[in-house]
Design an enzyme around this catalytic site. Sequence first.
Site, PDB file in Angstrom:
ATOM      1  N   ARG A 122      19.311  68.394   3.639  1.00 55.63           N
ATOM      2  CA  ARG A 122      18.592  69.396   3.482  1.00 55.63           C
ATOM      3  C   ARG A 122      18.612  70.495   4.060  1.00 55.63           C
ATOM      4  NH1 ARG A 122      12.247  69.732   2.991  1.00 55.63           N
ATOM      5  NH2 ARG A 122      12.327  71.527   2.013  1.00 55.63           N
ATOM      6  N   ARG A 170       8.257  76.569   7.081  1.00 55.78           N
ATOM      7  CA  ARG A 170       9.228  77.219   7.912  1.00 55.78           C
ATOM      8  C   ARG A 170       9.784  78.825   7.918  1.00 55.78           C
ATOM      9  NH1 ARG A 170      10.416  72.810   5.672  1.00 55.78           N
ATOM     10  NH2 ARG A 170      10.282  70.745   6.870  1.00 55.78           N
ATOM     11  N   LYS A 212      11.152  70.197  21.106  1.00 64.24           N
ATOM     12  CA  LYS A 212      12.337  69.771  20.357  1.00 64.24           C
ATOM     13  C   LYS A 212      13.255  71.041  19.852  1.00 64.24           C
ATOM     14  CE  LYS A 212      15.187  67.319  17.795  1.00 64.24           C
ATOM     15  NZ  LYS A 212      15.609  68.404  16.843  1.00 64.24           N
ATOM     16  N   PRO A 229      17.058  67.444  24.337  1.00 61.82           N
ATOM     17  CA  PRO A 229      16.221  67.347  23.242  1.00 61.82           C
ATOM     18  C   PRO A 229      15.839  66.089  23.064  1.00 61.82           C
ATOM     19  CG  PRO A 229      18.179  68.523  22.722  1.00 61.82           C
ATOM     20  CD  PRO A 229      18.484  67.883  23.812  1.00 61.82           C
ATOM     21  N   ASP A 231      14.311  63.646  20.123  1.00 66.09           N
ATOM     22  CA  ASP A 231      13.636  63.615  18.767  1.00 66.09           C
ATOM     23  C   ASP A 231      13.379  62.120  18.447  1.00 66.09           C
ATOM     24  OD1 ASP A 231      16.088  62.040  17.797  1.00 66.09           O
ATOM     25  OD2 ASP A 231      17.243  64.054  17.831  1.00 66.09           O
TER      26      ASP A 231
END
Length: 280
Positions: A122, A170, A212, A229, A231
């Site tokens: 996506r 977003r 992140k 990072p 996640d």
Amino acid sequence: MYKTYELCPAAELSPYKTFECGQCFRWNPLAEEEYLGVASGRAARVYAAGGRTHIECEEADIGFWREYLDMDTDYAAARESVMRGEYLTQCAATGEGIRILRQDRWEALCSFIISQCNNIPRIKGIVEKLCSAFGEAFDTPWGVKYSFPDAARVALLEEPELAPLHAGYRAPYIINAARAVANGDIDLESAGEMDADEARRYLKTLNGVGDKVANCAVLFGLHRLDAFPVDVWIKRALKEHMPRGFDPASLGEYAGLAQQYMFFAERERSRLADGARESV
DNA sequence: GAACAGGCAACTC
DNA sequence: GAGTTGCCTGTT
């Protein structure tokens, strides 16, 4: 004029591992170990064959691509430096051939804003729609491609124009970040001069950019390889395999590379497990 | 239909 | 400060 160049032994650059380890969204497979991608308004095909990795690109762009693929960094030494303990050594073995791309700063920041709470297919879809709608078209041997629209271009957009991307909540983050970069409130050039931690705090002043996303922008966009990072995949891996209270900074200047090895190894393990389950 | 996905920010206690 | 919740959208 497109030409083919040999880059290095295949073990030093695996197209599959490098383009599937989650750092980029504009590279797509043509075959196993063969990828077509776009960066900074250029297109290239990277493939491994006969034990070597090659690139097909515009003759004038070979210097750009060598830089983009980080060919001047000694990954054998970097990999060695993060092989601390059994688990990390195993991840580094699985991830051998990953390189951290020198991506465009704005593209990385914007792409990782889009990435939040989203899956990779996506994210790629939203990024591609952003590019085809607002980037510049250019011809390649593989058809028309679109550059990633620069911050100044995105800064001119209003939220309704982003609706077709289906970026959801977003969308305002994207426009806000573009305006900040375009008007100089956020200077990605000078962020590149900061140390990783300072750059992360600086980028976090943007709405919609937390730890992140900021860390990803620092690692992939500013090429600060010590950024790490965290996640959900990495959180899980740390919990399962590393001592409680483990500090990623202890991995040194290539901590971010270790993170990529871990991420790729965990994803690969999960992918292989899924494949095994489906074939039963 | 509910839960979740590579997160963030605002709010609670 | 640690924990909870809403947020767009698409997929399972």
